[in-house]
Design an enzyme around this catalytic site. Structure first.
Site, PDB file in Angstrom:
ATOM      1  N   GLN A 125      51.719  32.476  49.778  1.00 48.61           N
ATOM      2  CA  GLN A 125      51.306  33.856  50.081  1.00 48.61           C
ATOM      3  C   GLN A 125      50.136  33.811  51.072  1.00 48.61           C
ATOM      4  O   GLN A 125      49.071  33.277  50.749  1.00 48.61           O
ATOM      5  CB  GLN A 125      50.866  34.552  48.792  1.00 48.61           C
ATOM      6  CG  GLN A 125      50.453  35.999  48.988  1.00 48.61           C
ATOM      7  CD  GLN A 125      49.961  36.641  47.699  1.00 48.61           C
ATOM      8  OE1 GLN A 125      49.545  35.949  46.778  1.00 48.61           O
ATOM      9  NE2 GLN A 125      50.005  37.949  47.639  1.00 48.61           N
ATOM     10  N   GLY A 126      50.333  34.379  52.247  1.00 52.16           N
ATOM     11  CA  GLY A 126      49.299  34.346  53.290  1.00 52.16           C
ATOM     12  C   GLY A 126      48.638  35.694  53.471  1.00 52.16           C
ATOM     13  O   GLY A 126      48.930  36.399  54.446  1.00 52.16           O
ATOM     14  N   SER A 128      44.860  36.359  52.224  1.00 55.39           N
ATOM     15  CA  SER A 128      43.406  36.262  52.414  1.00 55.39           C
ATOM     16  C   SER A 128      43.057  35.500  53.687  1.00 55.39           C
ATOM     17  O   SER A 128      43.745  34.551  54.077  1.00 55.39           O
ATOM     18  CB  SER A 128      42.773  35.557  51.224  1.00 55.39           C
ATOM     19  OG  SER A 128      43.151  36.197  50.030  1.00 55.39           O
ATOM     20  N   GLU A 243      52.869  41.772  42.010  1.00 48.56           N
ATOM     21  CA  GLU A 243      51.926  40.717  41.648  1.00 48.56           C
ATOM     22  C   GLU A 243      51.024  41.147  40.491  1.00 48.56           C
ATOM     23  O   GLU A 243      50.646  40.340  39.651  1.00 48.56           O
ATOM     24  CB  GLU A 243      51.079  40.380  42.878  1.00 48.56           C
ATOM     25  CG  GLU A 243      50.145  39.210  42.680  1.00 48.56           C
ATOM     26  CD  GLU A 243      49.417  38.830  43.960  1.00 48.56           C
ATOM     27  OE1 GLU A 243      49.419  39.637  44.902  1.00 48.56           O
ATOM     28  OE2 GLU A 243      48.848  37.734  43.994  1.00 48.56           O
ATOM     29  N   ASN A 360      39.213  42.514  39.912  1.00 47.11           N
ATOM     30  CA  ASN A 360      39.261  43.638  38.970  1.00 47.11           C
ATOM     31  C   ASN A 360      38.356  44.790  39.398  1.00 47.11           C
ATOM     32  O   ASN A 360      38.611  45.940  39.035  1.00 47.11           O
ATOM     33  CB  ASN A 360      38.915  43.141  37.555  1.00 47.11           C
ATOM     34  CG  ASN A 360      40.105  42.416  36.941  1.00 47.11           C
ATOM     35  OD1 ASN A 360      41.086  42.128  37.638  1.00 47.11           O
ATOM     36  ND2 ASN A 360      40.036  42.121  35.657  1.00 47.11           N
ATOM     37  N   GLU A 361      37.310  44.495  40.193  1.00 47.70           N
ATOM     38  CA  GLU A 361      36.494  45.599  40.718  1.00 47.70           C
ATOM     39  C   GLU A 361      37.375  46.482  41.611  1.00 47.70           C
ATOM     40  O   GLU A 361      37.333  47.715  41.531  1.00 47.70           O
ATOM     41  CB  GLU A 361      35.295  45.071  41.525  1.00 47.70           C
ATOM     42  CG  GLU A 361      34.202  44.419  40.693  1.00 47.70           C
ATOM     43  CD  GLU A 361      34.547  42.986  40.268  1.00 47.70           C
ATOM     44  OE1 GLU A 361      35.498  42.398  40.811  1.00 47.70           O
ATOM     45  OE2 GLU A 361      33.856  42.464  39.368  1.00 47.70           O
TER      46      GLU A 361
HETATM   47  C1  LIG Z   1      43.377  31.164  41.685  1.00 52.28           C
HETATM   48  C2  LIG Z   1      43.434  31.973  42.966  1.00 52.28           C
HETATM   49  C3  LIG Z   1      44.593  31.957  43.704  1.00 52.28           C
HETATM   50  C4  LIG Z   1      44.662  32.672  44.904  1.00 52.28           C
HETATM   51  N1  LIG Z   1      45.815  32.579  45.637  1.00 52.28           N
HETATM   52  C5  LIG Z   1      45.885  33.236  46.817  1.00 52.28           C
HETATM   53  C6  LIG Z   1      47.068  33.120  47.629  1.00 52.28           C
HETATM   54  O1  LIG Z   1      48.021  32.423  47.284  1.00 52.28           O
HETATM   55  N2  LIG Z   1      47.108  33.787  48.800  1.00 52.28           N
HETATM   56  C7  LIG Z   1      46.072  34.568  49.222  1.00 52.28           C
HETATM   57  O2  LIG Z   1      46.201  35.180  50.277  1.00 52.28           O
HETATM   58  N3  LIG Z   1      44.927  34.692  48.492  1.00 52.28           N
HETATM   59  C8  LIG Z   1      44.810  34.033  47.298  1.00 52.28           C
HETATM   60  N4  LIG Z   1      43.661  34.130  46.550  1.00 52.28           N
HETATM   61  C9  LIG Z   1      42.508  34.860  47.093  1.00 52.28           C
HETATM   62  C10 LIG Z   1      42.250  36.192  46.418  1.00 52.28           C
HETATM   63  O3  LIG Z   1      43.249  37.129  46.749  1.00 52.28           O
HETATM   64  C11 LIG Z   1      40.845  36.662  46.848  1.00 52.28           C
HETATM   65  O4  LIG Z   1      39.908  35.732  46.318  1.00 52.28           O
HETATM   66  C12 LIG Z   1      40.527  38.051  46.350  1.00 52.28           C
HETATM   67  O5  LIG Z   1      41.343  39.021  46.949  1.00 52.28           O
HETATM   68  C13 LIG Z   1      39.051  38.424  46.623  1.00 52.28           C
HETATM   69  O6  LIG Z   1      38.711  38.226  47.955  1.00 52.28           O
HETATM   70  P1  LIG Z   1      37.427  37.344  48.338  1.00 52.28           P
HETATM   71  O7  LIG Z   1      37.514  36.052  47.617  1.00 52.28           O
HETATM   72  O8  LIG Z   1      37.333  37.310  49.823  1.00 52.28           O
HETATM   73  O9  LIG Z   1      36.173  38.122  47.729  1.00 52.28           O
HETATM   74  P2  LIG Z   1      35.413  39.360  48.385  1.00 52.28           P
HETATM   75  O10 LIG Z   1      36.384  40.354  48.882  1.00 52.28           O
HETATM   76  O11 LIG Z   1      34.416  38.820  49.355  1.00 52.28           O
HETATM   77  O12 LIG Z   1      34.668  39.964  47.128  1.00 52.28           O
HETATM   78  C14 LIG Z   1      33.438  39.412  46.606  1.00 52.28           C
HETATM   79  C15 LIG Z   1      33.010  40.275  45.419  1.00 52.28           C
HETATM   80  O13 LIG Z   1      32.732  41.629  45.874  1.00 52.28           O
HETATM   81  C16 LIG Z   1      33.485  42.570  45.132  1.00 52.28           C
HETATM   82  N5  LIG Z   1      33.916  43.671  45.998  1.00 52.28           N
HETATM   83  C17 LIG Z   1      34.401  43.572  47.255  1.00 52.28           C
HETATM   84  N6  LIG Z   1      34.709  44.797  47.738  1.00 52.28           N
HETATM   85  C18 LIG Z   1      34.421  45.695  46.753  1.00 52.28           C
HETATM   86  C19 LIG Z   1      34.537  47.112  46.633  1.00 52.28           C
HETATM   87  N7  LIG Z   1      35.024  47.858  47.628  1.00 52.28           N
HETATM   88  N8  LIG Z   1      34.167  47.692  45.465  1.00 52.28           N
HETATM   89  C20 LIG Z   1      33.680  46.933  44.425  1.00 52.28           C
HETATM   90  N9  LIG Z   1      33.541  45.585  44.494  1.00 52.28           N
HETATM   91  C21 LIG Z   1      33.913  44.972  45.639  1.00 52.28           C
HETATM   92  C22 LIG Z   1      34.706  41.777  44.645  1.00 52.28           C
HETATM   93  O14 LIG Z   1      35.260  42.359  43.495  1.00 52.28           O
HETATM   94  C23 LIG Z   1      34.101  40.407  44.367  1.00 52.28           C
HETATM   95  O15 LIG Z   1      33.488  40.392  43.089  1.00 52.28           O
HETATM   96  C24 LIG Z   1      43.559  33.437  45.355  1.00 52.28           C
HETATM   97  C25 LIG Z   1      42.381  33.461  44.577  1.00 52.28           C
HETATM   98  C26 LIG Z   1      42.309  32.732  43.405  1.00 52.28           C
HETATM   99  C27 LIG Z   1      41.024  32.780  42.605  1.00 52.28           C
END
Ligand SMILES: Cc1cc2nc3c(=O)[nH]c(=O)nc-3n(C[C@H](O)[C@H](O)[C@H](O)COP(=O)(O)OP(=O)(O)OC[C@H]3O[C@@H](n4cnc5c(N)ncnc54)[C@H](O)[C@@H]3O)c2cc1C
Length: 379
Positions: A125-126, A128, A243, A360-361
């Protein structure tokens, strides 16, 4: 409301149980997030497919057995009850395939679905990117029009099992001048093609479960655009509904964890502590609640109502329930928890539940705005 299973459903459960009892490997496979373990899991996936159990609710022509959604949930209960291996095909089977069924052309369905079911083509899944996680629509990876297709540029990150996969699905920006949600297109990208570099890296538990994918002019033909140019956001949202709710995390998985927890409580000296027993009972009740809630969602879906933002409420519930069950297990194990690899590894993975599939946020924002109709927060 009728909460009993039909005779056909019960016969289906018996057949699934018998097959799983005869075929589930007696020795647990190595982690599917390591290279060696991934190969072992592929062999298992192919056995599942040959037995007709890889994609039970799909049409027979694509390798399924035309089971109902309810029967698929029954299969999942039996699958996890039998202690069967994790599904390393989950990205293809549970995330991409529902979007192919919903948005794919007939030619795409005929070309793509069966190899997904048979574990012949493995998908990552691409979504992030280094600067786009929660705010997915801000993504910067782009696709430029060329004869017969597009050339893709950019970087995708956190791609689960990306280092072991053949292809990647996800949105790319095709129209930088359009509003952010409108300028995206959903592509199916070959990972072994010229212009792609995949760099696997370790997670907290040491498994090579993640990869960064660098795209530098990789060619993707028009045939591998899913849902039409400029329609990427809509297709991506259909994938995320799958998902976040029943298809990626069906109740069967958590029922099996709750049962392990109950057994641990009964044999552990700390299991006599009334406060810990209460937590175990809470887990059993929560799992039942999730099970019946999922049956309700499935009934609505079978009546032709697609899953929408309700999936976010489900995602919050199952992910927080999973963490709570594992914390209770560690409390029951006490000092020995560190030595119990099985509970410790699944505890570490449970901690990722509130993050992956959208944090979850973000799900709470969706519930507030789209289910409860509250005003948008200041963002
Ligand atoms: C085990 C695992 C598997 C994964 N597999 C994939 C995969 O296969 N493909 C893929 O594309 N991605 C994958 N991911 C990535 C995942 O989708 C992202 O980590 C997730 O969407 C959060 O993005 P981020 O890490 O950039 O955090 P950020 O977006 O930078 O968020 C940081 C913090 O800020 C909070 N936050 C951000 N915006 C808001 C808002 N508007 N309101 C309230 N709070 C906010 C978030 O909740 C979080 O606590 C995976 C992640 C994990 C942990």
């Amino acid at each position: 409301m009728d909460l009993s299973f039909s005779e056909a459903d019960q016969a289906f459960r018996r057949e699934a149980r018998a097959w799983l009892e005869a075929h589930v490997p007696k020795t647990p496979l190595r982690s599917g997030d390591t290279r060696e373990g991934f190969k072992e899991h592929l062999a298992w996936e192919r056995a599942l497919f040959d037995g007709g159990w890889a994609v039970v609710a799909w049409p027979r022509v694509y390798g399924g057995r035309d089971a109902t959604l309810m029967q698929w949930l029954i299969f999942e209960e039996e699958y996890w009850r039998a202690g069967a291996p994790q599904r390393v095909t989950q990205n293809g089977v549970f995330l991409l395939a529902p979007s192919i069924f919903a948005f794919g052309t007939q030619a795409q369905k005929d070309r793509l679905l069966r190899p997904i079911a048979a574990a012949e083509c493995l998908w990552a899944q691409g979504w992030s990117e280094p600067s786009s996680g929660s705010d997915l629509a801000s993504l910067r990876s782009r696709a430029e029009r060329v004869g017969g297709g597009f050339r893709l540029y950019g970087q995708k990150t956190w791609t689960t099992r990306g280092a072991f996969c053949d292809k990647l699905f996800g949105p790319f920006r095709t129209d930088p001048g359009a509003p952010v949600h409108a300028g995206l297109t959903y592509f199916l990208v070959p990972l072994h093609a010229e212009g792609v570099r995949v760099r696997g890296h370790a997670r907290l538990d040491g498994d090579e479960g993640f990869a960064d994918v660098f795209l530098d002019g990789v060619f993707v033909s028009d045939e591998d655009v899913l849902g039409g140019v400029g329609n990427g956001w809509k297709v991506a949202m259909s994938t995320t509904s799958s998902e976040r709710a029943l298809s990626l995390r069906s109740p069967g998985r958590f029922m099996a964890t709750a049962e392990r927890l109950r057994e641990l409580c009964l044999r552990s000296p700390r299991g006599r502590d009334p406060a810990l027993r209460d937590r175990v009972v809470r887990a059993l009740i929560d799992v039942d609640a999730y099970r019946f809630h999922t049956f309700q969602l499935a009934t609505r879906m079978q009546e032709g109502n697609p899953l929408g933002p309700e999936a976010s409420a489900s995602k919050i519930f199952w992910s927080e329930m999973d963490v709570a069950m594992h914390e209770t297990a560690l409390a029951l194990l006490g000092d020995e928890a560190e030595l119990d690899e099985s509970w410790m590894k699944s505890y570490q993975f449970s901690l990722a539940g509130p993050i992956y599939a959208g944090t979850n946020e973000i799900q709470r924002n969706v519930v507030a705005e789209r289910l409860l109709g509250l005003p948008r927060g200041g963002r």
